[in-house]
Design an enzyme around this catalytic site. Sequence first.
Site: not given
Length: 302
Positions: A197, A273
């Site tokens: 990601r 995050c």
Amino acid sequence: MSIKVIAPFLLTPSELKSAIASADAGKKVVTLDASWHMPNSPRRVDEEFKAKHLPGARFLDLDAVASPHELGLKHMMPSPEKFAKACQGFGITPDTHVVIYDSHGIFSAPRALFMFRAFGHTNSSVLDGGLPRWEADGLPVKVVETEVKQTDGAKYPPPAYDASIVKSYEQIVSNAELDPSVDSVASLVVDARPKGRFMGQDPEPRPGLPSGHIPNAFSLPFSAFLQQNTAPSGVLYTTFLPPDRLRKALVDAIGEKNAKDVLEGTRPIIASCGSGMTAGVLWLGLRILGAEKPTLYDEVGI
């Protein structure tokens, strides 16, 4: 005048058992189940809590306590008033030892601990290994929902908020314009998401969000700070690595000099995050290593 208690960041199941046993001597302990699952998970935390939890535990819904966000983002930092109301509803007072756990071992509990510490509730800890380790150590669980009975006079005034450890969207954008390799005032940003990601190779679990990363950020997947364990039942769960291996994971991600500067307090660091949840794992790992004021990216930053 009460003395502020600073509890250990981590407790083992046996340490929590001892802390609960000593509560009869006036040392109140409240355990909170702060389990949370990714948006694409079929698991439901409320159902799991009702099915099984630590004796006397209350369920802390991080999304329900959160401040509202114009984009619909979840688990943002609550206001002091909302935090205080939640604590009071759990029967927590400012001197209560709050111990937080989750059903993964280590996943969402550190984010909940960050919230308590940001509001100055330093008498707070995380159960290392969470519910699975508690069970693996042969300790009992409850299979009915806990009834919380508030005690008369158990009040929680709206606390002071340490804004210095929470970074807002605007602060992250400004920091992203600086290159930490040449600009000494730039904060290092460590991204807790999986490497795929971070690199933009794997999709985000939330529809409509692009993958990739903040400019000049470092990839430090939260799993790099954890070790996997197997319970006698075959259930897998995570615990924090010992400090020497935590430090190695940090060095592998950001380099020896940066790691040294962060741990000595001469270089600021921000944990990030996808939504601020697993960034809590990095924040807690940094605190375990002795970093005094690692920060966490939260969209609201109240």
